[in-house]
Write an enzyme that holds these catalytic residues in place. Sequence first.
Site, PDB file in Angstrom:
ATOM      1  N   LYS A   1      -6.197  12.291  -2.765  1.00  0.00           N
ATOM      2  CA  LYS A   1      -5.342  13.256  -3.132  1.00  0.00           C
ATOM      3  C   LYS A   1      -5.656  14.464  -4.081  1.00  0.00           C
ATOM      4  O   LYS A   1      -5.268  15.510  -3.923  1.00  0.00           O
ATOM      5  CB  LYS A   1      -4.108  12.582  -3.822  1.00  0.00           C
TER       6      LYS A   1
ATOM      7  N   LYS B   1      -3.242   7.840   7.686  1.00  0.00           N
ATOM      8  CA  LYS B   1      -1.980   7.487   7.799  1.00  0.00           C
ATOM      9  C   LYS B   1      -0.833   8.485   7.745  1.00  0.00           C
ATOM     10  O   LYS B   1      -1.132   9.882   7.550  1.00  0.00           O
ATOM     11  CB  LYS B   1      -1.706   6.679   6.395  1.00  0.00           C
TER      12      LYS B   1
ATOM     13  N   LYS C   1       3.555  12.281   3.906  1.00  0.00           N
ATOM     14  CA  LYS C   1       4.274  13.566   3.370  1.00  0.00           C
ATOM     15  C   LYS C   1       3.675  14.837   3.409  1.00  0.00           C
ATOM     16  O   LYS C   1       4.090  15.799   3.381  1.00  0.00           O
ATOM     17  CB  LYS C   1       4.994  13.277   1.956  1.00  0.00           C
TER      18      LYS C   1
HETATM   19  N1  AQP Z   1       2.021   5.586   6.781  1.00  0.00           N
HETATM   20  C1  AQP Z   1       2.516   4.622   5.998  1.00  0.00           C
HETATM   21  N2  AQP Z   1       2.717   3.570   6.462  1.00  0.00           N
HETATM   22  C2  AQP Z   1       3.378   2.646   5.866  1.00  0.00           C
HETATM   23  N3  AQP Z   1       3.641   2.462   4.722  1.00  0.00           N
HETATM   24  C3  AQP Z   1       3.555   3.578   3.978  1.00  0.00           C
HETATM   25  N4  AQP Z   1       4.113   4.065   2.995  1.00  0.00           N
HETATM   26  C4  AQP Z   1       3.656   5.252   2.635  1.00  0.00           C
HETATM   27  N5  AQP Z   1       3.059   5.763   3.853  1.00  0.00           N
HETATM   28  C5  AQP Z   1       3.042   4.969   4.656  1.00  0.00           C
HETATM   29  C6  AQP Z   1       4.738   3.309   1.794  1.00  0.00           C
HETATM   30  O1  AQP Z   1       6.017   4.022   1.366  1.00  0.00           O
HETATM   31  C7  AQP Z   1       6.212   3.568  -0.092  1.00  0.00           C
HETATM   32  C8  AQP Z   1       6.594   4.952  -0.602  1.00  0.00           C
HETATM   33  O2  AQP Z   1       5.475   5.843  -0.885  1.00  0.00           O
HETATM   34  P1  AQP Z   1       5.290   6.984  -1.935  1.00  0.00           P
HETATM   35  O3  AQP Z   1       6.533   7.778  -1.818  1.00  0.00           O
HETATM   36  O4  AQP Z   1       5.229   6.286  -3.153  1.00  0.00           O
HETATM   37  O5  AQP Z   1       4.060   7.813  -1.650  1.00  0.00           O
HETATM   38  P2  AQP Z   1       2.821   7.633  -0.914  1.00  0.00           P
HETATM   39  O6  AQP Z   1       2.472   6.119  -0.845  1.00  0.00           O
HETATM   40  O7  AQP Z   1       2.028   8.399  -1.783  1.00  0.00           O
HETATM   41  O8  AQP Z   1       2.999   8.144   0.733  1.00  0.00           O
HETATM   42  P3  AQP Z   1       3.236   9.151   1.374  1.00  0.00           P
HETATM   43  O9  AQP Z   1       4.696   9.542   1.892  1.00  0.00           O
HETATM   44  O10 AQP Z   1       2.319   9.309   2.459  1.00  0.00           O
HETATM   45  O11 AQP Z   1       3.115  10.367   0.371  1.00  0.00           O
HETATM   46  P4  AQP Z   1       1.618  11.489   0.041  1.00  0.00           P
HETATM   47  O12 AQP Z   1       1.709  12.228   1.147  1.00  0.00           O
HETATM   48  O13 AQP Z   1       1.918  11.930  -1.076  1.00  0.00           O
HETATM   49  O14 AQP Z   1       0.405  10.250   0.262  1.00  0.00           O
HETATM   50  C9  AQP Z   1       5.155   2.759  -0.407  1.00  0.00           C
HETATM   51  O15 AQP Z   1       5.140   1.479  -0.406  1.00  0.00           O
HETATM   52  C10 AQP Z   1       3.893   2.979   0.550  1.00  0.00           C
HETATM   53  O16 AQP Z   1       3.007   2.258   0.921  1.00  0.00           O
END
Ligand code: AQP
Length: 345
Positions: free
Chosen positions: A122, A206, A209
């Site tokens: 990140k 993965k 967002k």
């Molecule tokens: N690609 C994924 N496959 C399975 N699980 C996923 N999670 C996120 N991406 C995947 C799970 O969603 C939950 C919430 O995530 P978060 O909002 O805390 O943010 P994150 O993990 O940082 O996921 P994002 O959406 O991909 O955001 P960015 O782009 O900012 O990194 C968690 O349980 C996560 O494991």
Amino acid sequence: MTIPTLAAEVLPKRVFSGVQPSGALHLGNYLGALVKFVALQNQMQCLFCVVDLHAITAWQDPKALAAQTREIAAAYIAAGVDPNKAIIFPQSAVGEHAQLAWIFNCVARLGWLDRMTQFKEKSGKHKERASVGLYTYPVLQAADILLYKATHVPVGEDQKQHLELTRDIAAKFNHDFEAPGFFPLIEPLIAGPGARVMSLRDGTVKMSKSDPSDQSRINLTDDADVIAAKIRRAKTDPLPLPESIEDLKDRPEADNLVGLFAALAGETPAQVLQRYAGQGFGQSFKPALANALVQTLAPFRAEMRRLLSDPAQIDHILQEGAQKARAIAAPILEETKRIVGFGPG
Ligand code: AQP
């Protein structure tokens, strides 16, 4: 789709998990987190937090943050979480999270945080410009979980390393302060369909967002036409669908799409391949996958719309949830402070 249930012998005592109000949710969040929340709420006490303290580790528009928090709470409920069974609340409404995080900042070692791959991903090439909060993010995550002495944490595969750090912090705290067993060593609930949903443009990263390409993900707000177009354009390889799952090993995009299909249909990847082996992706597999997605997400979208038309009701659920969460957290933080040696205050 079929909601997975957990075997009685692995029933956790208390579950904690959260999602950041940092943008529109996608299919990875849905399958990796929300679907598991729904399955767990009937089996044990669950706390599902909207982790807004985590969200501000990257810039969030203050004018939008409260609405984003409401949207995540609505997404929990639209996915099937019942606020009368599970506690839904915003992290910033329970001050104890930040207080315990400070104590854990003094327990965790710099070397442990230096190994966290999510910070590296990140912060990218400009780590010196990242917030200090982004660096200590996993310490706050440990505080979120251990503040409730949660034993089980349903998350996607990407959070595995952070949960290992939570175990390390609990073990070091218990050891250093001679409080054996005070904080539980948590069990991550990661396995199962949808634990790792990959980008539709690159099967080795993965679904996320923050991916600049909207074509890389299915947003939970996408309508049927957008979903169909994204699946039609989803990257594959020139080979037909294989007969066995072993043959998906070096085909990340194909593997991801088959895994998605299986998760949505409540089948195993092998069962999906039985139906489509030998066919090209565009023939009937992709249209059927798009259809399964629309069938799953259309009711979710309709329920989101209904819930968001009454923001006061969601705010009420969040306020009540915060009260219930605080009632569990406050005595655990008090006991932690006593163990650390803080005087009466
Ligand atoms: N690609 C994924 N496959 C399975 N699980 C996923 N999670 C996120 N991406 C995947 C799970 O969603 C939950 C919430 O995530 P978060 O909002 O805390 O943010 P994150 O993990 O940082 O996921 P994002 O959406 O991909 O955001 P960015 O782009 O900012 O990194 C968690 O349980 C996560 O494991």
